[in-house]
Design a protein around this motif. Sequence first.
Motif, short mmCIF file in Angstrom:
data_model
loop_
_atom_site.label_atom_id
_atom_site.label_comp_id
_atom_site.label_asym_id
_atom_site.label_seq_id
_atom_site.Cartn_x
_atom_site.Cartn_y
_atom_site.Cartn_z
N LYS A 59 -16.66 4.97 27.45
CA LYS A 59 -17.19 6.34 27.43
C LYS A 59 -16.09 7.34 27.04
O LYS A 59 -16.34 8.28 26.30
N ALA A 60 -14.87 7.11 27.51
CA ALA A 60 -13.76 8.00 27.13
C ALA A 60 -13.50 7.92 25.63
O ALA A 60 -13.29 8.94 24.97
N GLU A 61 -13.54 6.71 25.09
CA GLU A 61 -13.35 6.54 23.64
C GLU A 61 -14.48 7.20 22.86
O GLU A 61 -14.24 7.83 21.82
N PHE B 122 -13.82 10.89 22.96
CA PHE B 122 -12.63 11.19 22.16
C PHE B 122 -12.94 11.18 20.67
O PHE B 122 -12.45 12.01 19.92
N HIS B 123 -13.79 10.26 20.24
CA HIS B 123 -14.13 10.14 18.81
C HIS B 123 -15.36 10.94 18.41
O HIS B 123 -15.83 10.83 17.28
N GLY B 124 -15.88 11.76 19.33
CA GLY B 124 -16.98 12.66 19.00
C GLY B 124 -18.36 12.03 18.98
O GLY B 124 -19.32 12.66 18.53
N LYS B 125 -18.51 10.83 19.48
CA LYS B 125 -19.82 10.18 19.51
C LYS B 125 -20.65 10.61 20.72
O LYS B 125 -21.86 10.44 20.74
N LEU B 126 -19.99 11.16 21.72
CA LEU B 126 -20.64 11.61 22.95
C LEU B 126 -19.93 12.88 23.41
O LEU B 126 -18.70 12.94 23.39
N SER B 127 -20.71 13.88 23.80
CA SER B 127 -20.09 15.11 24.28
C SER B 127 -19.84 15.01 25.78
O SER B 127 -20.48 14.21 26.48
#
Length: 81
Positions: free
Chosen positions: A26-28, A31-36
């Motif tokens: 979830k952190a990744e 970090f990569h903008g796939k989840l706010s």
Amino acid sequence: MSKGEKKLVLNGNRNRYFSEAFRKAKAEAIFHGKLSIKDAVALYGVSRTTIYKWLHLYTTVEKIPKLYYKWIAKNKGQKNY
């Protein structure tokens, strides 16, 4: 409800455990903008503070000192920053 049964009462403070693999994934994603962060808070029922802790632990997000934020607010309209 019979005599031996106990009613389970949940309050706002739930202690749950998320595996390290889940937290890292979830952190990744954040970090990569796939989840706010807002969506993660709503989906998983964790606080923003928890999300930021996950980001700090599992990604390269640096902690920015509060003094820096105060400096930005103070010098907002100036060209030198």
